[in-house]
Design a protein around this motif. Structure first.
Motif, short mmCIF file in Angstrom:
data_model
loop_
_atom_site.label_atom_id
_atom_site.label_comp_id
_atom_site.label_asym_id
_atom_site.label_seq_id
_atom_site.Cartn_x
_atom_site.Cartn_y
_atom_site.Cartn_z
N LEU A 1 0.73 -1.29 -0.04
CA LEU A 1 -0.03 -0.05 -0.02
C LEU A 1 0.67 1.13 0.10
O LEU A 1 2.12 1.43 0.58
CB LEU A 1 -0.85 0.16 1.34
CG LEU A 1 -2.19 -1.18 1.33
CD1 LEU A 1 -2.87 -1.17 2.87
CD2 LEU A 1 -2.87 -0.84 -0.05
N ALA A 2 0.53 2.32 -0.40
CA ALA A 2 1.01 3.44 -0.71
C ALA A 2 0.63 4.20 0.95
O ALA A 2 -0.46 4.23 1.47
CB ALA A 2 0.27 4.55 -1.52
N GLY A 3 1.94 4.67 1.61
CA GLY A 3 1.88 5.32 2.93
C GLY A 3 2.27 6.88 2.81
O GLY A 3 2.47 7.30 1.74
N PRO A 4 2.59 7.36 4.10
CA PRO A 4 2.88 8.69 4.04
C PRO A 4 4.48 9.03 3.28
O PRO A 4 5.23 8.47 3.59
CB PRO A 4 3.25 8.80 5.81
CG PRO A 4 3.47 7.54 6.44
CD PRO A 4 2.49 6.52 5.40
N GLY A 5 4.20 9.79 2.56
CA GLY A 5 5.24 10.18 1.61
C GLY A 5 5.93 9.32 0.66
O GLY A 5 6.92 9.33 -0.19
N GLY A 6 5.09 8.18 0.40
CA GLY A 6 5.50 7.07 -0.52
C GLY A 6 5.45 7.59 -2.02
O GLY A 6 4.44 8.22 -2.22
N GLU A 7 6.53 7.37 -2.66
CA GLU A 7 6.40 7.67 -4.07
C GLU A 7 6.61 6.67 -4.82
O GLU A 7 6.21 6.37 -6.27
CB GLU A 7 7.39 8.64 -4.42
CG GLU A 7 7.42 10.17 -3.73
CD GLU A 7 8.44 11.00 -4.17
OE1 GLU A 7 9.44 10.78 -4.70
OE2 GLU A 7 8.16 12.20 -3.71
N ALA A 8 7.38 5.46 -4.35
CA ALA A 8 7.50 4.14 -5.24
C ALA A 8 6.06 3.50 -5.29
O ALA A 8 5.21 3.87 -4.34
CB ALA A 8 8.41 3.41 -4.49
N GLN A 9 6.05 2.65 -6.30
CA GLN A 9 4.88 1.94 -6.68
C GLN A 9 4.75 0.71 -5.94
O GLN A 9 5.41 -0.02 -5.76
CB GLN A 9 4.70 1.66 -7.95
CG GLN A 9 3.35 0.95 -8.50
CD GLN A 9 1.95 1.74 -8.40
OE1 GLN A 9 2.18 2.97 -8.63
NE2 GLN A 9 1.03 1.30 -8.14
N PRO A 10 3.62 0.52 -4.92
CA PRO A 10 3.67 -0.79 -4.00
C PRO A 10 3.20 -1.84 -5.20
O PRO A 10 2.48 -1.77 -6.22
CB PRO A 10 2.63 -0.33 -3.03
CG PRO A 10 1.65 0.75 -3.88
CD PRO A 10 2.58 1.43 -4.65
N LEU A 11 3.26 -3.10 -4.39
CA LEU A 11 2.74 -4.17 -5.30
C LEU A 11 1.33 -4.09 -5.18
O LEU A 11 0.76 -3.78 -4.15
CB LEU A 11 3.55 -5.42 -4.60
CG LEU A 11 5.11 -5.76 -4.87
CD1 LEU A 11 5.30 -7.04 -4.51
CD2 LEU A 11 5.42 -5.30 -6.29
N ASP A 12 0.75 -4.71 -6.07
CA ASP A 12 -0.88 -5.13 -5.89
C ASP A 12 -1.09 -5.98 -4.90
O ASP A 12 -0.75 -7.11 -4.72
CB ASP A 12 -1.42 -5.58 -7.40
CG ASP A 12 -2.75 -5.73 -7.41
OD1 ASP A 12 -3.26 -7.04 -6.97
OD2 ASP A 12 -3.64 -4.87 -7.57
#
Length: 293
Positions: A154-165
């Protein structure tokens, strides 16, 4: 009257059978829902002084033969490594972190080396394509030590990388043995001299919804520099299931203090928070007062 009595007796028997079956199913499902056995493993080896996850130490980026030899002969308990598919033929799982596309050791070779040591392992996946062949190799290896499978889903605080589905990842790993620990995290970021947000109620609740039906123990990797802003949210998260733990980690250039971690140390069960931190900070935590139980 007798016919009614016989009918009522049959209905009562059927009801008791249904209740017994439901109790059995509930007990079976509960028995299949595993708690984290990592501390028990090291306690049984007399390597820990108690049920305090801060005693567990870590080796990082063990993605080469040399790094693996150092980790296996060193004093750390858990070995963390990254798994990708080799960037050219033969396309098999290897130990490397992007942007690297090759390595001097494959996952198959890595697992065979690890198998004869009393070290737990944490395999970090950055892509879905490496997961199916890696799970086949894990099954063949038949490891007895703790196995953690990590991915940011999941995307979290400040996250820019693409999470896995998340659905694809969880669908792939749910066939793993029930004692396997799923390390499920958020992509995050941290900026110096800025007001960095913590883990919001939204991202924590979405994560809990994804994990609620899982039968595996789950640890949530959380960034140390974001913990001071996230105590209420992460406290709530741990309260949702006995299967849940936290693993505190830090980025290389992150800034935080021991004081940022003390509320977690004092308020939470010490068996439920791992500290994947530099030894100076991790051992400093052991000098803090005992938490409430």
């Amino acid at each position: 009257m007798k016919a009614w009595s016989d009918r009522r007796r049959r209905l009562t028997c059927r009801l008791l059978l249904i209740i017994s079956a439901l109790v059995f199913v509930a007990f079976f499902l509960f028995s299949q829902t595993m708690c984290d056995r990592t501390l028990d493993y090291f306690l049984n080896l007399n390597q820990l002084t108690g049920r305090d996850a801060a005693e567990v130490s870590w080796s990082h980026a063990v993605n080469s033969r040399r790094a693996l030899t150092q980790a296996l002969t060193g004093s750390t308990y858990m070995i963390e490594a990254d798994v990708i598919l080799r960037g050219h033929d033969p396309k098999e799982p290897i130990m490397a972190h992007p942007p690297d596309t090759d390595s001097d050791i494959t996952l198959r070779e890595w697992l065979q080396e690890v198998k004869v040591y009393n070290k737990g392992i944490k395999l970090d996946f950055k892509s879905l394509e490496a997961i199916p062949p890696s799970l086949v190799l894990l099954k063949e290896a038949e490891l007895s030590q703790p196995v953690w499978i990590n991915a940011d889903i999941l995307a979290g605080p400040g996250g820019e990388a693409q999470p896995l589905d998340p659905e694809a990842f969880l669908s792939a790993v749910t066939a793993l043995p029930a004692h396997t620990v799923l390390s499920l995290g958020w992509t995050t970021g941290w900026t110096p001299a800025a007001e960095n947000p913590g883990y919001s109620w939204d991202v924590v609740r979405v994560m809990e919804q994804k994990c609620r039906a899982l039968g595996h123990p789950v640890t949530f990797p959380v960034r140390a520099a974001l913990l001071a802003q996230s105590l209420s949210q992460l406290s709530w998260l741990l309260q949702q299931s006995h299967r849940y733990t936290l693993t505190v980690w830090t980025g290389q250039n992150d800034e935080f203090t021991l004081q940022d971690l003390l509320p977690y140390r004092k308020e939470f069960d010490r068996s439920r928070i791992y500290y994947d931190l530099p030894d100076s900070l991790r051992t400093g935590l052991n000098m803090t007062p005992q938490n409430r139980t």
